[in-house]
Scaffold this motif. Structure first.
Motif, PDB file in Angstrom:
ATOM      1  N   ILE A 150       0.884  -1.192   0.000  1.00 49.72           N
ATOM      2  CA  ILE A 150       0.000   0.000   0.000  1.00 49.72           C
ATOM      3  C   ILE A 150       0.914   1.231   0.000  1.00 49.72           C
ATOM      4  O   ILE A 150       1.416   1.636   1.055  1.00 49.72           O
ATOM      5  CB  ILE A 150      -0.917  -0.006   1.245  1.00 49.72           C
ATOM      6  CG1 ILE A 150      -1.612  -1.376   1.393  1.00 49.72           C
ATOM      7  CG2 ILE A 150      -1.957   1.118   1.153  1.00 49.72           C
ATOM      8  CD1 ILE A 150      -2.239  -1.610   2.755  1.00 49.72           C
TER       9      ILE A 150
ATOM     10  N   LEU B 146       0.072   4.516   2.360  1.00 50.32           N
ATOM     11  CA  LEU B 146      -0.618   4.185   3.606  1.00 50.32           C
ATOM     12  C   LEU B 146      -0.494   5.299   4.656  1.00 50.32           C
ATOM     13  O   LEU B 146      -1.476   5.695   5.278  1.00 50.32           O
ATOM     14  CB  LEU B 146      -0.040   2.865   4.142  1.00 50.32           C
ATOM     15  CG  LEU B 146      -0.611   2.364   5.452  1.00 50.32           C
ATOM     16  CD1 LEU B 146      -2.107   2.173   5.368  1.00 50.32           C
ATOM     17  CD2 LEU B 146       0.021   1.046   5.810  1.00 50.32           C
ATOM     18  N   GLN B 147       0.713   5.817   4.845  1.00 50.61           N
ATOM     19  CA  GLN B 147       0.903   6.840   5.887  1.00 50.61           C
ATOM     20  C   GLN B 147       0.074   8.083   5.595  1.00 50.61           C
ATOM     21  O   GLN B 147      -0.489   8.709   6.490  1.00 50.61           O
ATOM     22  CB  GLN B 147       2.393   7.226   6.015  1.00 50.61           C
ATOM     23  CG  GLN B 147       3.275   6.123   6.568  1.00 50.61           C
ATOM     24  CD  GLN B 147       2.657   5.396   7.771  1.00 50.61           C
ATOM     25  OE1 GLN B 147       2.053   6.002   8.654  1.00 50.61           O
ATOM     26  NE2 GLN B 147       2.782   4.080   7.786  1.00 50.61           N
TER      27      GLN B 147
ATOM     28  N   HIS C  87      -2.775   8.185   3.953  1.00 48.49           N
ATOM     29  CA  HIS C  87      -4.183   7.886   4.248  1.00 48.49           C
ATOM     30  C   HIS C  87      -4.430   7.922   5.761  1.00 48.49           C
ATOM     31  O   HIS C  87      -5.437   8.456   6.217  1.00 48.49           O
ATOM     32  CB  HIS C  87      -4.574   6.510   3.690  1.00 48.49           C
ATOM     33  CG  HIS C  87      -4.786   6.521   2.210  1.00 48.49           C
ATOM     34  ND1 HIS C  87      -5.922   7.043   1.620  1.00 48.49           N
ATOM     35  CD2 HIS C  87      -4.004   6.100   1.197  1.00 48.49           C
ATOM     36  CE1 HIS C  87      -5.826   6.913   0.304  1.00 48.49           C
ATOM     37  NE2 HIS C  87      -4.655   6.357   0.015  1.00 48.49           N
ATOM     38  N   LEU C  88      -3.468   7.374   6.515  1.00 43.60           N
ATOM     39  CA  LEU C  88      -3.644   7.366   7.967  1.00 43.60           C
ATOM     40  C   LEU C  88      -3.639   8.782   8.515  1.00 43.60           C
ATOM     41  O   LEU C  88      -4.409   9.119   9.409  1.00 43.60           O
ATOM     42  CB  LEU C  88      -2.532   6.543   8.641  1.00 43.60           C
ATOM     43  CG  LEU C  88      -2.622   5.034   8.448  1.00 43.60           C
ATOM     44  CD1 LEU C  88      -1.523   4.320   9.229  1.00 43.60           C
ATOM     45  CD2 LEU C  88      -3.986   4.494   8.887  1.00 43.60           C
TER      46      LEU C  88
ATOM     47  N   GLY D  44      -1.534   3.582  15.016  1.00 41.12           N
ATOM     48  CA  GLY D  44      -1.422   3.572  13.555  1.00 41.12           C
ATOM     49  C   GLY D  44      -0.778   2.279  13.072  1.00 41.12           C
ATOM     50  O   GLY D  44      -1.177   1.714  12.054  1.00 41.12           O
ATOM     51  N   ALA D  45       0.220   1.778  13.844  1.00 48.45           N
ATOM     52  CA  ALA D  45       0.912   0.541  13.444  1.00 48.45           C
ATOM     53  C   ALA D  45      -0.057  -0.635  13.437  1.00 48.45           C
ATOM     54  O   ALA D  45       0.011  -1.512  12.573  1.00 48.45           O
ATOM     55  CB  ALA D  45       2.072   0.275  14.393  1.00 48.45           C
ATOM     56  N   LYS D  46      -0.983  -0.635  14.380  1.00 47.41           N
ATOM     57  CA  LYS D  46      -1.949  -1.746  14.430  1.00 47.41           C
ATOM     58  C   LYS D  46      -2.974  -1.629  13.307  1.00 47.41           C
ATOM     59  O   LYS D  46      -3.438  -2.643  12.778  1.00 47.41           O
ATOM     60  CB  LYS D  46      -2.636  -1.781  15.792  1.00 47.41           C
ATOM     61  CG  LYS D  46      -1.714  -2.337  16.853  1.00 47.41           C
ATOM     62  CD  LYS D  46      -2.484  -2.968  17.996  1.00 47.41           C
ATOM     63  CE  LYS D  46      -1.515  -3.698  18.902  1.00 47.41           C
ATOM     64  NZ  LYS D  46      -1.744  -3.419  20.306  1.00 47.41           N
TER      65      LYS D  46
ATOM     66  N   GLU E 206      -2.247  -0.411  10.429  1.00 44.18           N
ATOM     67  CA  GLU E 206      -1.466  -0.880   9.282  1.00 44.18           C
ATOM     68  C   GLU E 206      -1.472  -2.408   9.240  1.00 44.18           C
ATOM     69  O   GLU E 206      -1.698  -3.016   8.186  1.00 44.18           O
ATOM     70  CB  GLU E 206      -0.029  -0.352   9.430  1.00 44.18           C
ATOM     71  CG  GLU E 206       0.867  -0.766   8.312  1.00 44.18           C
ATOM     72  CD  GLU E 206       2.208  -0.039   8.348  1.00 44.18           C
ATOM     73  OE1 GLU E 206       2.349   0.954   9.080  1.00 44.18           O
ATOM     74  OE2 GLU E 206       3.114  -0.478   7.614  1.00 44.18           O
TER      75      GLU E 206
ATOM     76  N   LEU F  29      -4.742  -3.747   7.995  1.00 45.28           N
ATOM     77  CA  LEU F  29      -4.898  -3.601   6.537  1.00 45.28           C
ATOM     78  C   LEU F  29      -4.145  -4.710   5.799  1.00 45.28           C
ATOM     79  O   LEU F  29      -4.691  -5.368   4.915  1.00 45.28           O
ATOM     80  CB  LEU F  29      -4.389  -2.236   6.087  1.00 45.28           C
ATOM     81  CG  LEU F  29      -5.290  -1.064   6.484  1.00 45.28           C
ATOM     82  CD1 LEU F  29      -4.523   0.253   6.416  1.00 45.28           C
ATOM     83  CD2 LEU F  29      -6.509  -1.000   5.569  1.00 45.28           C
ATOM     84  N   TYR F  30      -2.893  -4.938   6.196  1.00 44.74           N
ATOM     85  CA  TYR F  30      -2.095  -5.960   5.509  1.00 44.74           C
ATOM     86  C   TYR F  30      -2.635  -7.368   5.796  1.00 44.74           C
ATOM     87  O   TYR F  30      -2.651  -8.230   4.925  1.00 44.74           O
ATOM     88  CB  TYR F  30      -0.617  -5.846   5.892  1.00 44.74           C
ATOM     89  CG  TYR F  30       0.089  -4.812   5.037  1.00 44.74           C
ATOM     90  CD1 TYR F  30       0.331  -5.066   3.684  1.00 44.74           C
ATOM     91  CD2 TYR F  30       0.464  -3.581   5.546  1.00 44.74           C
ATOM     92  CE1 TYR F  30       0.959  -4.124   2.878  1.00 44.74           C
ATOM     93  CE2 TYR F  30       1.089  -2.626   4.743  1.00 44.74           C
ATOM     94  CZ  TYR F  30       1.327  -2.907   3.412  1.00 44.74           C
ATOM     95  OH  TYR F  30       1.931  -1.969   2.606  1.00 44.74           O
TER      96      TYR F  30
END
Ligand SMILES: Cc1ncc(COP(=O)(O)O)c(C=O)c1O
Length: 299
Positions: free
Chosen positions: A43, A46-47, A49-50, A68-70, A72, A75-76
């Motif tokens: 993606i 991604l950053q 969008h976040l 945010g890491a969670k 991410e 999503l993956y």
């Protein structure tokens, strides 16, 4: 294979997800979403969008209990468990009411991620350009709400439907000052012969992720550009025009209602940005891959 959906920490089959009738995105359109594209299982933005999502959370005074890491990871995880590489991912955040008619929301924020194979985009859109229909009935009054991606999409939906009825690919919306703002699901760019133009944030646009990536690339490669109010005159006098969004990326715009834009063909200034954009994704992909395999640590 059944579609797997991420719902509050778990992957479930789509039909097992029960969203409450007290959900405020259903009751009031009070929710946020992001649609992003995954390419080769990656993606790229991604950053970005976040970061838009977190601005939305602030404005709507919503809280997300996970980092945010969670998000991410969610999503993956959804992408991989659906065995998708090239996909459209939609992430939706919403809260629930304690009872019908309440104004105060309950504690929890629901996070849902849905992944679908990338929709087939007709190649003619890139080869010949798309068409748009100018819709002036649903004018945008610029305010802070325009700048976040809420689940209230009625204006865009109705405008898009009107455009479809006219046989156009996209709707173009104006603001209360009569200037052009954006498409129903796209941002607008013109090339006036000297520089690229795009409506500024104050005009009431959604700050598109693709739009900002392109502006950054223009700054980096010193391409003349300006963010300002765009009139219909600007559009019809433009040498080239194109629309941008996360799924379709850059689509040349060659016709608006019965008027041809520029030469009615995909112009070199649009093609140049398409190329820069492609290279940018490739660059990000290579960095992602090397981080994944730990190559960055190898001298
Ligand atoms: C109203 C509107 N404007 C612009 C865009 C383009 O934004 P992005 O590049 O972040 O996809 C979208 C995307 O859905 C949109 O809905």
């Amino acid at each position: 294979m059944a579609n797997l959906v991420y719902f509050n920490g778990l992957l479930r089959h789509e039909h097992e997800v029960n969203l409450s009738i007290l959900d405020r995105s259903y009751l009031y359109g009070e929710g946020l979403f992001e649609t992003m594209r995954a390419t080769q299982g990656f993606i790229p933005f991604l950053q970005e969008h976040l970061s838009r999502l977190f601005k939305g959370l602030d404005l709507l005074q919503m809280h997300l209990d996970i980092s945010g890491a969670k998000v991410e990871f969610a999503l993956y995880q959804t992408l991989h468990h659906n065995r998708l590489k090239n996909a459209a991912l939609r992430m939706t955040l919403s809260r629930e009411n304690v009872d019908v008619g309440d104004w105060e929301p309950g504690e929890n924020t629901n996070l849902i991620v849905v992944a679908r194979p990338l929709p087939r985009i007709p190649p003619r859109l890139y080869a010949q350009g798309c068409s748009a229909h100018l819709v002036e009935d649903y004018r945008i009054a610029p305010d802070r709400l325009c700048q976040v991606k809420t689940t209230n999409y009625l204006r865009q939906l109705l405008a898009w439907r009107k455009a479809k009825e006219k046989g156009a690919d996209e709707a173009l919306l104006t603001n209360t000052s009569g200037r052009l703002v954006e498409g129903a699901t796209t941002n607008l760019f013109l090339f006036d012969g000297e520089k690229y133009l795009t409506p500024s944030l104050e005009e009431g646009i959604l700050p598109g992720v693709t739009r900002q990536i392109l502006i950054d690339l223009m700054v980096k490669t010193r391409l003349p550009h300006e963010e300002r109010g765009i009139t219909l005159d600007d559009l019809f006098r433009a040498k080239e025009a194109f629309l941008t969004n996360s799924i379709k990326e850059i689509v040349p715009l060659t016709k608006v209602d019965n008027q041809i834009i520029g030469g009615g063909e995909v112009g070199p200034k649009t093609q140049h940005l398409m190329q820069l954009f492609k290279e940018d994704i490739q660059y990000r992909f290579e960095r992602f891959e090397s981080r994944r395999w730990g190559v960055e640590n190898v001298v």
